[in-house]
Enzyme design. Structure first.
Site, mmCIF file in Angstrom:
data_model
loop_
_atom_site.group_PDB
_atom_site.id
_atom_site.type_symbol
_atom_site.label_atom_id
_atom_site.label_comp_id
_atom_site.label_asym_id
_atom_site.label_seq_id
_atom_site.Cartn_x
_atom_site.Cartn_y
_atom_site.Cartn_z
ATOM 1 N N GLY A 144 78.535 89.770 79.190
ATOM 2 C CA GLY A 144 79.206 90.341 80.362
ATOM 3 C C GLY A 144 80.475 91.103 80.006
ATOM 4 N N ARG A 154 87.350 91.239 85.225
ATOM 5 C CA ARG A 154 88.514 90.660 85.897
ATOM 6 C C ARG A 154 89.582 90.147 84.929
ATOM 7 N NH1 ARG A 154 85.118 86.888 89.768
ATOM 8 N NH2 ARG A 154 83.549 87.422 88.213
ATOM 9 N N GLY A 192 72.106 91.427 84.513
ATOM 10 C CA GLY A 192 72.025 90.095 85.108
ATOM 11 C C GLY A 192 71.693 89.010 84.095
ATOM 12 N N GLU A 199 72.481 82.778 95.470
ATOM 13 C CA GLU A 199 73.752 83.285 94.940
ATOM 14 C C GLU A 199 74.750 83.491 96.063
ATOM 15 O OE1 GLU A 199 74.835 83.710 91.684
ATOM 16 O OE2 GLU A 199 73.080 82.417 91.563
ATOM 17 N N ASN A 247 86.937 83.575 84.784
ATOM 18 C CA ASN A 247 86.722 84.953 85.201
ATOM 19 C C ASN A 247 87.982 85.794 85.082
ATOM 20 O OD1 ASN A 247 83.941 84.821 85.867
ATOM 21 N ND2 ASN A 247 84.477 83.667 87.701
ATOM 22 N N ARG A 255 107.785 80.343 55.410
ATOM 23 C CA ARG A 255 106.840 81.427 55.688
ATOM 24 C C ARG A 255 105.615 81.307 54.779
ATOM 25 N NH1 ARG A 255 110.492 86.254 54.829
ATOM 26 N NH2 ARG A 255 108.488 87.333 55.005
ATOM 27 N N TYR A 271 117.918 81.903 51.214
ATOM 28 C CA TYR A 271 116.645 82.618 51.259
ATOM 29 C C TYR A 271 115.998 82.518 49.894
ATOM 30 C CZ TYR A 271 113.034 86.069 51.156
ATOM 31 O OH TYR A 271 111.819 86.674 50.983
ATOM 32 N N ASN A 303 114.637 89.520 46.091
ATOM 33 C CA ASN A 303 113.278 89.658 45.570
ATOM 34 C C ASN A 303 112.691 91.033 45.830
ATOM 35 O OD1 ASN A 303 113.257 89.088 48.359
ATOM 36 N ND2 ASN A 303 111.145 88.384 48.259
HETATM 37 C C1 UD1 Z 1 76.456 82.728 87.543
HETATM 38 C C2 UD1 Z 1 75.271 82.147 88.331
HETATM 39 C C3 UD1 Z 1 75.790 81.325 89.493
HETATM 40 C C4 UD1 Z 1 76.716 80.245 88.972
HETATM 41 C C5 UD1 Z 1 77.833 80.843 88.138
HETATM 42 C C6 UD1 Z 1 78.630 79.728 87.477
HETATM 43 C C7 UD1 Z 1 73.490 83.799 88.118
HETATM 44 C C8 UD1 Z 1 72.710 84.861 88.806
HETATM 45 N N1 UD1 Z 1 74.440 83.228 88.820
HETATM 46 O O1 UD1 Z 1 77.125 83.607 88.422
HETATM 47 O O2 UD1 Z 1 74.715 80.729 90.204
HETATM 48 O O3 UD1 Z 1 77.245 79.514 90.057
HETATM 49 O O4 UD1 Z 1 77.294 81.677 87.091
HETATM 50 O O5 UD1 Z 1 79.654 80.253 86.719
HETATM 51 O O6 UD1 Z 1 73.213 83.473 86.990
HETATM 52 N N2 UD1 Z 1 76.014 87.581 81.423
HETATM 53 C C9 UD1 Z 1 75.308 88.274 80.483
HETATM 54 N N3 UD1 Z 1 74.595 89.365 80.864
HETATM 55 C C10 UD1 Z 1 74.549 89.810 82.136
HETATM 56 C C11 UD1 Z 1 75.275 89.091 83.109
HETATM 57 C C12 UD1 Z 1 75.984 87.976 82.725
HETATM 58 O O7 UD1 Z 1 75.328 87.904 79.310
HETATM 59 O O8 UD1 Z 1 73.865 90.793 82.393
HETATM 60 C C13 UD1 Z 1 76.771 86.412 81.009
HETATM 61 C C14 UD1 Z 1 78.244 86.558 81.264
HETATM 62 O O9 UD1 Z 1 78.886 87.089 80.118
HETATM 63 C C15 UD1 Z 1 78.663 85.128 81.528
HETATM 64 C C16 UD1 Z 1 77.438 84.496 82.125
HETATM 65 O O10 UD1 Z 1 76.342 85.315 81.773
HETATM 66 O O11 UD1 Z 1 78.999 84.451 80.329
HETATM 67 C C17 UD1 Z 1 77.517 84.361 83.641
HETATM 68 O O12 UD1 Z 1 77.629 85.642 84.210
HETATM 69 P P1 UD1 Z 1 78.524 85.951 85.463
HETATM 70 O O13 UD1 Z 1 78.432 87.387 85.764
HETATM 71 O O14 UD1 Z 1 79.871 85.363 85.282
HETATM 72 O O15 UD1 Z 1 77.712 85.169 86.583
HETATM 73 P P2 UD1 Z 1 78.281 84.658 87.951
HETATM 74 O O16 UD1 Z 1 78.278 85.765 88.929
HETATM 75 O O17 UD1 Z 1 79.528 83.932 87.726
HETATM 76 MG MG MG Z 2 80.976 83.817 86.080
#
Ligand code: UD1
Ligand code: MG
Length: 468
Positions: free
Chosen positions: A4, A8, A75, A154, A225, A332, A365, A385
């Site tokens: 992700g 934020r 996702g 969600e 987040n 150091r 020193y 030094n």
């Molecule tokens: C997700 C869950 C939600 C849960 C919440 C808890 C889903 C759809 N929803 O929501 O039910 O309550 O976590 O924290 O899973 N990530 C990827 N690739 C992507 C999207 C996300 O690797 O395409 C990773 C992010 O880096 C993160 C994790 O997945 O580490 C969760 O992603 P995030 O976008 O924070 O999901 P939430 O909306 O918080």
């Molecule tokens: Mg999250």
């Protein structure tokens, strides 16, 4: 899952590389997975993946954590799809644990519990649920009338009524690989975010009898987040770390102001830590060591029975046993302080080896130097030094005595058991057992001060009163 963007966080650093107790978020999760006995670990990376991989390799060894790339973040379901090729050769019976890369405080015991629950579940799936202390935009656990987990909705897709559900999805799952492969292929992005939701797997598990949910305390599964979340998790991490060390025999006068990084240890029995002490990096401390108020030790090893007095700062330094250091000592990088050494206030060392029993008690020193056993460094001694271009070595042999306010212009050697007179600028090697002195000869002008004062007084008397 660590692909992700972490928008934020408002940061140039990928979110999963932000640190809690000195350790990157992702490393906490990997460390827990390893401790839970994970056979293989695949990190799903996307945003700034090169940088994240470098950090993983540096901490766990090159290639110890496999990487699956998710170049476009579509996702959490899509993220796991991207990791499937990396585990395609595993048996369909195996349990795959899916962890959220930004929730660092997950305990290895909890991962093991989650895995066991998936093994036992007829649906071949388990997940962690949690009840947050305040409303969070988490997925809600929807149950049927019999209480079986039906699906996850969600936050952005939930009705107002569904938003009242207290049980939320913590973002940790365990599922049999066979189910995972089949179910992932059916995901569709027909939701508010237009993403492939991993959470839709829960509805498919319902058709097999329902996934098992295990309730976990929010503090353990809290995801990060933004930087407010980060600070909250930091407090909790520190509380846990301190509690574990106190139970292991470390005294903390004020645990709330004691900062011990995750990678620090071991700390010996009867270690005593004053308030506002920070032990960072890979610091190790032996038995019965006292580290008083305001000290900061980063990547330092301290042997037993040493006393580090307030406000001493040491970095990449090895400190021996029964050393007396501080207050206000600064060691150091690449300082080696052997047993029974005394270093006092405003003494700075850098790349310097203080051998056993040597002393520098005030204002010095010592850079690029070796100080032999039992040598004594007087107040105000400086190793010169650096000439603006190169760094040069000073060797002070065993038993040498360096008088106060001396400068040792490197490269230079002060021989064994020799003396350097106070105020000397040493530019040539001093042979063993001799005295080096560059002091200007003293002249006493008798009566001078009395005459001077009288002359001043006379001048004042002779001035007119209105000028005074
Ligand atoms: C997700 C869950 C939600 C849960 C919440 C808890 C889903 C759809 N929803 O929501 O039910 O309550 O976590 O924290 O899973 N990530 C990827 N690739 C992507 C999207 C996300 O690797 O395409 C990773 C992010 O880096 C993160 C994790 O997945 O580490 C969760 O992603 P995030 O976008 O924070 O999901 P939430 O909306 O918080
Ligand atoms: Mg999250």
């Amino acid at each position: 899952m660590a692909a992700g963007l972490g928008t934020r966080m408002k940061s140039d650093l990928p979110k999963v590389l932000h640190r809690v107790a000195g350790r990157p978020l992702l490393h906490w999760v990997v460390t827990s997975a390893k401790a839970a006995g994970a056979g293989r670990i695949v990190a799903i990376l996307g945003h700034k993946h090169e940088q994240v991989k470098v950090a993983l390799d540096a901490s766990f060894g090159a290639g110890a954590v496999d990487v699956a790339l998710q170049t476009e973040q579509r996702g959490t379901g899509h993220a796991v799809q991207c990791a499937l090729p990396a585990i395609a050769n595993e048996s369909d019976d195996r349990i795959v644990v899916i962890l959220t890369g930004d929730a660092p405080l997950i305990a290895s015991e909890r991962i093991a519990e989650l895995t066991a629950a998936a093994e036992a579940s007829p649906a071949g799936m388990a997940l962690l649920s949690t009840v947050p202390p305040r409303p969070m935009p988490y997925g809600r656990l929807v149950r049927d009338s019999g209480g079986t987990l039906e699906r996850i909705v969600e936050h952005s897709d939930a009705t107002d009524e569904q938003k009242q559900i207290q049980d939320t999805n913590a973002g940790f799952y365990a599922i049999r690989l066979g189910h995972l492969k089949k179910d992932l292929a059916t995901l569709r992005a027909d939701n508010a975010k237009g993403e492939l939701y991993l959470t839709d797997l829960v509805a498919q598990a319902y058709a097999r009898g329902g996934a098992t949910s295990i309730d976990a305390p929010f503090t353990e599964v809290a995801g990060i987040n933004d930087r407010v979340d980060l600070a909250g998790v930091e407090v909790e991490a520190r509380r846990r770390i301190n509690e574990a060390w106190m139970r292991a025999g470390v005294t903390m006068v004020d645990p709330a102001s004691t900062f011990i990084d995750a990678e620090v240890g071991p700390l010996g029995k009867d270690v005593w830590l004053g308030p506002n002490v920070a032990l960072r990096g890979k610091t190790k401390v032996g038995d019965n060591v006292r580290i008083d108020l305001g000290c900061v030790l980063t990547d330092v090893t301290v042997a037993a029975d040493t006393n580090i007095k307030p406000y001493s700062i040491c970095t990449e330094t090895t400190v021996g046993a029964k050393v007396q250091m501080g207050p206000f000592t600064h060691c150091r990088p690449a300082s080696r302080i052997d047993d029974d050494v005394h270093l006092g206030n405003f003494v700075e060392t850098k790349k310097t080896h203080m051998m056993a029993g040597s002393k520098a008690n005030h204002l010095a020193y010592l850079g690029d130097a070796s100080v032999g056993q039992k040598a004594n460094i007087g107040a105000g001694t400086i190793t010169c030094n650096y000439d603006g271009v190169g760094k040069y070595q000073t060797t002070i042999e065993a038993g040498a005595f360096i008088g106060s306010d001396s400068q040792l212009v490197a490269p230079v050697t002060v021989g064994r058991d020799s003396y350097v007179g106070a105020g000397t600028t040493v530019t040539k090697d001093v042979p063993r057992g001799s005295l080096a002195i560059t002091r200007v000869k003293q002249v006493n002008v008798e009566g001078w001060a009395d005459r001077f004062r009288e002359a001043q007084a006379r001048k004042r008397r002779e001035k007119k009163p209105e000028e005074q």
